[in-house]
Write a protein that holds these residues in place. Structure first.
Motif, PDB file in Angstrom:
ATOM      1  N   UNK A  90     -11.150  -1.818  -3.720  1.00  0.00           N
ATOM      2  CA  UNK A  90     -12.171  -1.013  -3.296  1.00  0.00           C
ATOM      3  C   UNK A  90     -13.346  -2.068  -2.148  1.00  0.00           C
ATOM      4  N   UNK A  91     -13.576  -3.097  -2.658  1.00  0.00           N
ATOM      5  CA  UNK A  91     -14.074  -3.694  -1.544  1.00  0.00           C
ATOM      6  C   UNK A  91     -13.371  -4.735  -0.715  1.00  0.00           C
ATOM      7  N   UNK A  92     -12.317  -4.810  -0.439  1.00  0.00           N
ATOM      8  CA  UNK A  92     -11.976  -5.372   0.620  1.00  0.00           C
ATOM      9  C   UNK A  92     -11.962  -4.530   2.542  1.00  0.00           C
ATOM     10  N   UNK A  93     -12.745  -5.474   3.201  1.00  0.00           N
ATOM     11  CA  UNK A  93     -13.114  -5.129   4.050  1.00  0.00           C
ATOM     12  C   UNK A  93     -12.522  -3.868   4.696  1.00  0.00           C
ATOM     13  N   UNK A  94     -12.905  -2.313   5.298  1.00  0.00           N
ATOM     14  CA  UNK A  94     -11.925  -1.688   5.324  1.00  0.00           C
ATOM     15  C   UNK A  94     -11.566  -1.715   6.946  1.00  0.00           C
ATOM     16  N   UNK A  95     -11.740  -2.117   7.473  1.00  0.00           N
ATOM     17  CA  UNK A  95     -10.420  -2.447   8.492  1.00  0.00           C
ATOM     18  C   UNK A  95      -9.201  -3.314   8.244  1.00  0.00           C
ATOM     19  N   UNK A  96      -9.634  -3.988   6.978  1.00  0.00           N
ATOM     20  CA  UNK A  96      -8.220  -4.773   6.753  1.00  0.00           C
ATOM     21  C   UNK A  96      -7.330  -4.064   5.609  1.00  0.00           C
ATOM     22  N   UNK A  97      -8.307  -3.144   4.961  1.00  0.00           N
ATOM     23  CA  UNK A  97      -8.059  -1.954   3.822  1.00  0.00           C
ATOM     24  C   UNK A  97      -6.826  -1.182   4.035  1.00  0.00           C
ATOM     25  N   UNK A  98      -7.132  -0.884   5.431  1.00  0.00           N
ATOM     26  CA  UNK A  98      -6.973   0.507   6.198  1.00  0.00           C
ATOM     27  C   UNK A  98      -5.112  -0.221   6.371  1.00  0.00           C
ATOM     28  N   UNK A  99      -5.563  -0.917   7.094  1.00  0.00           N
ATOM     29  CA  UNK A  99      -3.693  -2.011   7.455  1.00  0.00           C
ATOM     30  C   UNK A  99      -3.235  -1.975   5.977  1.00  0.00           C
ATOM     31  N   UNK A 100      -3.766  -2.610   5.031  1.00  0.00           N
ATOM     32  CA  UNK A 100      -2.672  -3.150   3.842  1.00  0.00           C
ATOM     33  C   UNK A 100      -2.029  -1.119   3.494  1.00  0.00           C
ATOM     34  N   UNK A 101      -3.118  -0.735   4.334  1.00  0.00           N
ATOM     35  CA  UNK A 101      -3.134   1.106   3.153  1.00  0.00           C
ATOM     36  C   UNK A 101      -1.749   1.337   3.903  1.00  0.00           C
ATOM     37  N   UNK A 102      -1.812   1.313   5.655  1.00  0.00           N
ATOM     38  CA  UNK A 102      -0.557   1.805   6.634  1.00  0.00           C
ATOM     39  C   UNK A 102       0.722   0.871   6.148  1.00  0.00           C
ATOM     40  N   UNK A 103       0.536  -0.154   5.499  1.00  0.00           N
ATOM     41  CA  UNK A 103       1.965  -0.900   5.522  1.00  0.00           C
ATOM     42  C   UNK A 103       3.122  -0.405   4.495  1.00  0.00           C
ATOM     43  N   UNK A 104       1.473   0.403   3.291  1.00  0.00           N
ATOM     44  CA  UNK A 104       2.580   0.059   1.678  1.00  0.00           C
ATOM     45  C   UNK A 104       2.532   1.742   1.964  1.00  0.00           C
ATOM     46  N   UNK A 105       1.896   2.471   3.024  1.00  0.00           N
ATOM     47  CA  UNK A 105       3.159   4.259   3.044  1.00  0.00           C
ATOM     48  C   UNK A 105       4.244   4.289   3.104  1.00  0.00           C
ATOM     49  N   UNK A 106       4.422   5.056   2.066  1.00  0.00           N
ATOM     50  CA  UNK A 106       5.917   5.529   2.361  1.00  0.00           C
ATOM     51  C   UNK A 106       7.187   4.833   1.479  1.00  0.00           C
ATOM     52  N   UNK A 107       6.748   3.380   0.886  1.00  0.00           N
ATOM     53  CA  UNK A 107       7.033   2.256   0.270  1.00  0.00           C
ATOM     54  C   UNK A 107       6.368   2.193  -0.973  1.00  0.00           C
ATOM     55  N   UNK A 108       5.197   1.801  -1.217  1.00  0.00           N
ATOM     56  CA  UNK A 108       4.556   1.164  -2.779  1.00  0.00           C
ATOM     57  C   UNK A 108       2.948   1.641  -2.485  1.00  0.00           C
ATOM     58  N   UNK A 109       2.925   2.110  -3.706  1.00  0.00           N
ATOM     59  CA  UNK A 109       2.053   3.166  -3.975  1.00  0.00           C
ATOM     60  C   UNK A 109       0.873   2.021  -4.373  1.00  0.00           C
ATOM     61  N   UNK A 110      -0.107   3.124  -4.387  1.00  0.00           N
ATOM     62  CA  UNK A 110      -1.937   1.612  -4.130  1.00  0.00           C
ATOM     63  C   UNK A 110      -2.734   2.850  -5.246  1.00  0.00           C
ATOM     64  N   UNK A 111      -2.452   1.516  -6.315  1.00  0.00           N
ATOM     65  CA  UNK A 111      -3.806   1.822  -7.398  1.00  0.00           C
ATOM     66  C   UNK A 111      -5.570   1.231  -6.663  1.00  0.00           C
ATOM     67  N   UNK A 112      -6.337   1.584  -6.406  1.00  0.00           N
ATOM     68  CA  UNK A 112      -7.485   1.568  -5.457  1.00  0.00           C
ATOM     69  C   UNK A 112      -8.503   0.704  -7.041  1.00  0.00           C
ATOM     70  N   UNK A 113      -9.009  -0.090  -6.727  1.00  0.00           N
ATOM     71  CA  UNK A 113      -9.324  -0.353  -8.298  1.00  0.00           C
ATOM     72  C   UNK A 113     -10.538  -0.837  -7.458  1.00  0.00           C
ATOM     73  N   UNK A 114     -11.609  -1.599  -8.593  1.00  0.00           N
ATOM     74  CA  UNK A 114     -12.862  -2.077  -8.775  1.00  0.00           C
ATOM     75  C   UNK A 114     -13.512  -2.371 -10.247  1.00  0.00           C
TER      76      UNK A 114
END
Length: 269
Positions: free
Chosen positions: A135-159
């Motif tokens: 969860x502490x990944x920089x917001x813009x970078x994390x948003x990019x990774x979330x977009x890349x994962x959308x529709x094919x890879x599910x995300x575990x948000x962790x801290x």
């Protein structure tokens, strides 16, 4: 009572060791395997043998002393990531979670954050079932990774916190604040016994009927309570290991076979 998904975090610091552990996890009935990519960038040094002492005069058995291994960081160029991902894709039958945990959250990756984000990006592009994004990944970078994962890879948000857990209401507030950050919310704290374990248990109990998919746990004594009682607490994901030994409970971890036995004995299945 619905059984949580069991995720075995694979042991080892090489592709071969992790593949062997994945086969064992499959055999015992795990649902997922977590591949800790960050461990590919370290070499494990076995601990020195423990000196065997004479039995105590009072006749009581002493618990065996556990000496953790040491891990030596390796250069970023020492790992062929593409080849490793291909090997995992071809050699693991179960769905996989790819994780590259930074040192700041208790992991082993000592490279730059830019390098680590590149690893996560490549992991997602490989088409893996799940990826762990802190969860502490920089917001813009994390948003990019979330977009890349959308529709094919599910995300575990962790801290992963090195601190003791706060009170249950604060834990719940933190989890609710992470709701939009992934399909499953994973929070892990440093635990030191009964009080720590009760805080995590209370938070999980109060969230058990919510719509949030969670994995709440601790690393340390008492950290395994929410794992052992995962079905009762409606935990969606419970992490375990194929390692065995009395040291696991003091680390908040539990062997996958022992976890299944505990659930059966508690009539959670």
């Amino acid at each position: 009572m619905r059984r949580p998904t069991i995720c075995v975090t694979l042991s080892g610091c090489s592709v071969e060791e992790m593949l062997a552990d994945a086969a064992r996890a499959t055999a015992v009935g795990a649902d997922l395997c977590e591949v800790r990519l960050d461990k590919l960038w370290v070499v494990e040094k076995p601990p020195e043998p423990v000196k065997v002492e004479d039995p105590p005069k009072d006749g009581r058995r002493r618990r065996p002393v556990y000496n953790p291994p040491e891990f030596t960081p390796q250069s970023f160029d020492s790992v062929d990531l593409a080849a490793a991902l291909d090997a995992f894709k071809g050699g693991i039958d179960l769905p996989v979670v790819l994780t590259c945990r930074p040192e700041r959250q208790g992991g082993y990756f000592s490279g730059t954050e830019e390098q680590r984000i590149g690893v996560l990006r490549t992991a997602i592009e490989s088409g893996v079932s799940w990826v762990d994004l802190e969860i502490d990944i920089k917001a813009a970078t994390r948003k990019e990774l979330m977009s890349l994962a959308e529709g094919k890879t599910q995300v575990i948000a962790s801290t992963h916190s090195a601190n003791e857990p706060p009170n249950a209401s604060e834990i719940i507030s933190d989890i609710e604040g992470m709701e939009a950050s992934g399909e499953i919310i994973k929070v892990c704290y440093n635990t030191s016994g009964r009080n720590s374990g009760l805080k995590l248990f209370e938070a999980a109990w109060n969230l058990k009927d919510s719509q949030l998919k969670t994995s709440i746990m601790g690393m340390g004594a008492g950290g395994d309570w929410t794992r052992i009682h995962g079905p009762l607490l409606h935990q969606d994901l419970v992490y375990s290991t194929m390692e065995s030994g009395s040291h696991l409970s003091s680390q908040g971890r539990i062997n996958a076979s022992d976890l299944l036995i505990a659930w059966e004995m508690l009539q959670y299945d």
